[in-house]
Structures are given as structure tokens and as C-alpha cells.
Design an enzyme around this catalytic site. Structure first.
Site, PDB file in Angstrom:
ATOM      1  N   LYS A   1      53.151  29.719  59.478  1.00  0.00           N
ATOM      2  CA  LYS A   1      53.008  30.533  60.776  1.00  0.00           C
ATOM      3  C   LYS A   1      51.281  31.042  60.732  1.00  0.00           C
ATOM      4  O   LYS A   1      50.992  30.753  61.655  1.00  0.00           O
ATOM      5  CB  LYS A   1      53.807  31.799  60.791  1.00  0.00           C
TER       6      LYS A   1
ATOM      7  N   GLY B   1      60.858  30.759  38.720  1.00  0.00           N
ATOM      8  CA  GLY B   1      62.107  30.892  39.485  1.00  0.00           C
ATOM      9  C   GLY B   1      63.050  31.789  38.492  1.00  0.00           C
ATOM     10  O   GLY B   1      62.488  32.170  37.572  1.00  0.00           O
TER      11      GLY B   1
ATOM     12  N   HIS C   1      51.921  36.166  37.823  1.00  0.00           N
ATOM     13  CA  HIS C   1      52.225  35.462  39.267  1.00  0.00           C
ATOM     14  C   HIS C   1      50.945  35.557  40.148  1.00  0.00           C
ATOM     15  O   HIS C   1      50.607  36.308  40.519  1.00  0.00           O
ATOM     16  CB  HIS C   1      53.267  36.011  39.926  1.00  0.00           C
TER      17      HIS C   1
ATOM     18  N   CYS D   1      54.766  31.290  35.416  1.00  0.00           N
ATOM     19  CA  CYS D   1      56.121  32.065  34.989  1.00  0.00           C
ATOM     20  C   CYS D   1      57.023  30.876  34.585  1.00  0.00           C
ATOM     21  O   CYS D   1      56.823  30.367  33.328  1.00  0.00           O
ATOM     22  CB  CYS D   1      56.561  32.721  36.176  1.00  0.00           C
ATOM     23  N   TYR D   2      58.170  30.716  35.042  1.00  0.00           N
ATOM     24  CA  TYR D   2      59.178  29.848  34.750  1.00  0.00           C
ATOM     25  C   TYR D   2      58.538  28.457  34.316  1.00  0.00           C
ATOM     26  O   TYR D   2      58.881  27.792  33.499  1.00  0.00           O
ATOM     27  CB  TYR D   2      60.319  29.671  35.631  1.00  0.00           C
TER      28      TYR D   2
ATOM     29  N   GLU E   1      50.104  33.988  42.643  1.00  0.00           N
ATOM     30  CA  GLU E   1      50.205  33.982  44.098  1.00  0.00           C
ATOM     31  C   GLU E   1      50.625  35.241  44.609  1.00  0.00           C
ATOM     32  O   GLU E   1      50.496  35.217  45.934  1.00  0.00           O
ATOM     33  CB  GLU E   1      51.312  33.006  44.103  1.00  0.00           C
TER      34      GLU E   1
ATOM     35  N   ASP F   1      54.096  29.575  69.114  1.00  0.00           N
ATOM     36  CA  ASP F   1      54.332  28.160  68.553  1.00  0.00           C
ATOM     37  C   ASP F   1      54.383  27.021  69.307  1.00  0.00           C
ATOM     38  O   ASP F   1      53.700  25.959  69.283  1.00  0.00           O
ATOM     39  CB  ASP F   1      55.670  28.077  67.814  1.00  0.00           C
TER      40      ASP F   1
END
Ligand code: XMP
Length: 512
Positions: free
Chosen positions: A368, A56, A170, A83-84, A172, A228
Site C-alpha cells: 500500500k 517465525g 529483528h 531470528c528463527y 525489520e 488503489d
């Protein structure tokens, strides 16, 4: 089939949390995002298999910085702080977090001193992505420091007995090439999860839920041509069969071949009964003389609903449900999993306001990319599965000025050329959208022996993560050249082609 126990991502900064949740899903584990201050009581009810504290933007010492209830660490649920998240964990458990003045940003070399549980799949040196000003300078009691970088003494730490893990980098982001290996260790080893969240499992679960919700009532679904609504319709059809009525309102504002493709795919290929209503003349008549973009949207949206209602009324037994392709990011953005708020922007024309229908939203839990995988698994053709986002009001907002049948023909022909050249160059996967826009100004040109005074076409191609921001795509000159010369040569009424080099902001992706 029981619902999988989720890994909950505690959101300390939305953009990070969504990416983490998506990565967890890529490891075939079900994840959801919850606010960082989720109560311990709620966690006990949800029974998550693991918790991830996201990164964050705040400093743990900033006034009002989001803090963690230390009780979270004694629930017996494995926790990974990123991280945060690692800093907040350290602070809560008696470690030290400092502003050392050594800000790390970008690719950094991580030295792995102890593989431990979390880093066991990494070599002793590995590139990771860092973005922080505060640093954990002393791990909390009981933790083993497993990695460092030149300016971060505690780049990773763990206390596997208590199931607590922290990383300053990170895992991710794509810039941490082995990041998923770190996340997998947490998910599979620390949380003891199996990679069971697969498209086939998603389908089975969705079908079961839809059956429970809809029973033998009737449901309606509006197909738009996009991925979708197509996947939502197929899931519901698989669950309830012929009590689903699919309606495809052809506004005449779609791209070349799109309407035929929806009909071919659903009616002929997948054998899903489809009511196809062709109303292009009606839409064109209502748009005659209209140049204001928002008025165009309103007219199209309202007429779409009227046509949809009219068709639905004649379609047979009164429906109780309306199928809607709401995705998980829409749910997150509307703030609550229970809020049934639908942004008209995301639908063809918004919800029929006075039809009292309950919503069936089989994609509410999906990102998605997962919708696309489910679509592939359900047998949808590639062209629909990988279709670019396309605005509900269609080509009407890609014709600046009045929409006429002739101008629709012009923009459609130019757009086909853009699509063909993008595909031929293999650029589609890199682009968020690429399309043609027809302007209403005229400019002078010369063709053969004669002077022309015709409209320009603008080519718009952008890269983007989520359409909130976008950059103009650096298309190769040869591709632009082919698009430009083909459009002028093949599309009557166009004598000039321009390439839009504006980013969003300050421009938008569409011209209207
Ligand atoms: P803008 O032009 O706002 O577009 O940068 C962002 C994304 O939204 C799509 N878009 C729309 N989609 N109805 C829709 O369903 C609309 O009226 C509409 N306007 C823009 C656009 O194609 C882009 O992906």
C-alpha cells in the site's frame, strides 16, 4: 527494461515475512515472499540476488518445525537469517542452538565486537529488538561472531566469504532504530544491489507490462474514489491511453465531496476520460426498508455490477480486460501468485460474474505505501493518495438501520466534522480510520427550552496495521470535545454523541 532480480524472503511466519519484504522495498530493492520450503530448482530459475530467512514462532527443535534445505547455503546466493532464520541457518550448518532459559523480549543492548560486513554502520553499542526463547550458543564453523547481548552470545554472525549472515535481533521492526542500516549493508554490500526500486522505475515497468498484456484491446476500470483503483487506472491509462474506459458509478453512498473530487481529478485535472453515472436514487430505492447489514451489502454489490455492466455495454467497443487494484498483500493472502482470487470485500461490488474479462492488475507487486508513492509520482492529489480505507458499500454500513436520503445527509454531515477535526489536529497520519456512525435508537435531550428525542452519532477512530486487529484511538479530549459539540450544534436530528472505545476483536471497525 529488464525485471529486477528479487531478494526473496523465505516465510517462516507470515507477519514477520511481510514486514521484512516491506523494509527491503524501503531500501529501494525489489523483494518478494516465498514459502520457506521453496525448492532449490525454483530458486535457480528465479535467480534471486539475495535470500532472507524470516523470523517465525516455532522452536527449531519443535516437532514439525520448518527446516531449511542445507543446499540453500551453497547456491552462491547471499543469505541473511533473522531470528528463527538465524537459528535454522545455524542448525543446518553445524552450529549449536539451545533453549538457555534466558528468554529475551523487548529492547536490548547489542554489543558490537566486530563490525564485519553487516554491522559496519552501527556504533559499538546499539538498541535492538529481541523476541526469542532459543539461542544460538555456538556459531557454525567458519562463522565470525560479531555481536552479543547480555544473554545471547551469538547475537550476530557472518561468513562473508560464503555470503552468509545471521542476526538474532529483528532489524525489520521500528524498535530497532538502526535496523535499516543493517538491512542496507546486506542488500548493498553483501548482495551488491543498488537502490533502484523507485516509484519512477515501478511506473516505467508497469506501463511496459500493461502494454504487452493489453496491446490494442479495450479495457475497463471501475473507479471507487480510493487510492488503489485510482492508481491502477492511471497506470493503465498511461500505458494504453484512450482504449481504457474508466467508469465511476456514483452510488450516492460516498462521503461529502468525494464524488466531485473523483470527477475533478480524473476528468478535469488529469484529463482521463471518465464516464460518471449518478445513480443515488436507484440505490436508495433498492435499499428502502432494508436494515440487515449483509442484505445491504448484497443489494449494493449486485446493483453496482448491473450498472457497471450496463454502462460498459454502451461505452463502445467490447472490452477484453478489466483493471483491478489487487495489492501484493492480497496476492500473498490468497496463497499463490498465480491465483486470480479476488475478495469481494476488497472491491466495490465484486467482479461482474458473467462478463468474461481478463484481469489487468498493475498493483499486484506493490504494498500500500508503494501504491501511494506511485500515486504521488503520477500526480494524484494528496486527498486521494492519503485517503483512509472506505468500505465499498459506503455510508450505508455506517447508518445502523434503514438508509434514507435524510439519514445519509445526517451521517455525511457528522462525518465531515470528524474529518475536519482530525485534519485540523494533524492526527490523520496516526489513524487507520476515523468516521461517524448514525444509530437508529432515540434518546432524550434538551436544546434551548425544548425537549428533543433524536438519534445519537457515534464517533469511531481506530489505529491499526492491517485492519485485522485494531485499537480505539486515544483522541485528545479537546478534539473529542470539538467534534461532539460541533456535531450536536451543526447536524440537525442529532442530540447526543458517543465515542466508541471498543477494540477489534471483539468488536469490528465498522458498526455493520
Ligand atoms: P471490519 O468492520 O470488518 O472492517 O473490522 C475491516 C476493514 O474493512 C473495511 N470494510 C469493508 N470494505 N467492503 C469493503 O470494501 C465492505 O463491505 C467492508 N466492510 C468493512 C473497513 O472499513 C475496515 O477498514
Amino acid at each position: 527494461m529488464t525485471d529486477p532480480r528479487p531478494v526473496l524472503v523465505l516465510d517462516f511466519g507470515a507477519q514477520y515475512a511481510q514486514l521484512i519484504a516491506r523494509r527491503v522495498r524501503e531500501c529501494h530493492v525489489y523483494s518478494e515472499i516465498v514459502p520457506f520450503d521453496v525448492s532449490l530448482a525454483e530458486l535457480e530459475v528465479r535467480r534471486p540476488a539475495g535470500l532472507i530467512l524470516s523470523g517465525g514462532p516455532a522452536s527449531v527443535y519443535a516437532p514439525g518445525a520448518p527446516a531449511i534445505d542445507p543446499g540453500l547455503f551453497s547456491l552462491g546466493i547471499p543469505v541473511l537469517g533473522i531470528c528463527y532464520g538465524q537459528q535454522a541457518m545455524s542448525r543446518a550448518l553445524g552450529g549449536r542452538v539451545e533453549r538457555t532459559g534466558l528468554r529475551e523480549y523487548g529492547r536490548t543492548t547489542l554489543a558490537v565486537d566486530e563490525p564485519g560486513v553487516l554491522l559496519a554502520d552501527l556504533p559499538s553499542e546499539e538498541t535492538v529488538w529481541m523476541s526469542h526463547s532459543d539461542t544460538v550458543t555456538a556459531a557454525p564453523p567458519g562463522f565470525l561472531v560479531t555481536a552479543r547481548t547480555a544473554s545471547t552470545p551469538v547475537a550476530a554472525m557472518e561468513d562473508p566469504r560464503r555470503g552468509l549472515f545471521g542476526v538474532q535481533f529483528h532489524p525489520e521492526v521500528a524498535h530497532t532504530p538502526r535496523g535499516l542500516d543493517v538491512m542496507k549493508r546486506f542488500l548493498y554490500e553483501a548482495c551488491g544491489l543498488l537502490p533502484e526500486w523507485t516509484p519512477a522505475g515501478v511506473i516505467e515497468r508497469a506501463v511496459e507490462r500493461i502494454r504487452l498484456q493489453v496491446g490494442d484491446a479495450h479495457a475497463l476500470c471501475a473507479l471507487s474514489g480510493g487510492v488503489d483503483s485510482a492508481v491502477a487506472a492511471l497506470l493503465v491509462y498511461k500505458a494504453i491511453g484512450k482504449t481504457l474506459t474508466c467508469v465511476f458509478v456514483d452510488t450516492g453512498l460516498l462521503r461529502e465531496g468525494e464524488a466531485e473530487q473523483v470527477v475533478d481529478t480524473f476528468a478535469d485535472h488529469l484529463h482521463v476520460p471518465l464516464i460518471h453515472v449518478q445513480r443515488s436514487e436507484q440505490f436508495l430505492a433498492r435499499l428502502a426498508g432494508v436494515t440487515d447489514p449483509e442484505r445491504k451489502r448484497r443489494i449494493i454489490g449486485e446493483l453496482f455490477i448491473r450498472v457497471f455492466e450496463e454502462v460498459a455495454r454502451d461505452a463502445g467497443p467490447e472490452p477484453r480486460f478489466l483493471v483491478q487494484g489487487t495489492l501484493y498483500p492480497d496476492v500473498i493472502e490468497s496463497g499463490s501468485r498465480t491465483a486470480a482470487k479476488i475478495k469481494s470485500h476488497h472491491n466495490v461490488g465484486g467482479l461482474p460474474a458473467d462478463m468474461e474479462l481478463e484481469l489487468v492488475e498493475p498493483l499486484r507487486d506493490l504494498f500500500k505505501d508503494e501504491v501511494r508513492k506511485v500515486g504521488e509520482e503520477l500526480g494524484l492529489p494528496e486527498e486521494i493518495v492519503w485517503r483512509q480505507p472506505f468500505p465499498g458499500p459506503g455510508l450505508a454500513v455506517r447508518i445502523v438501520g434503514e438508509v434514507t436520503s435524510e439519514r445519509l445527509g445526517t451521517v455525511r454531515a457528522a462525518d465531515r466534522i470528524v474529518q475536519e477535526e482530525v485534519r485540523r489536529a494533524g492526527l490523520a497520519p496516526e489513524l487507520w480510520q476515523a468516521f461517524a456512525v448514525l444509530l437508529s435508537v432515540q434518546s432524550v435531550g434538551v436544546m434551548g427550552d425544548g425537549r428533543t428525542y433524536e438519534n445519537p452519532v457515534v464517533i469511531r477512530a481506530v489505529t491499526s496495521e492491517d485492519a485485522m486487529t485494531a485499537d480505539w484511538a486515544r483522541l485528545p479530549y479537546e478534539v473529542l470535545e470539538r467534534m461532539g459539540s460541533r456535531i450536536v450544534a451543526e447536524v440537525p436530528g442529532v442530540n447526543r454523541v458517543a465515542y466508541d472505545i471498543s477494540s477489534k476483536p471483539p468488536a469490528t471497525i465498522e458498526w455493520e
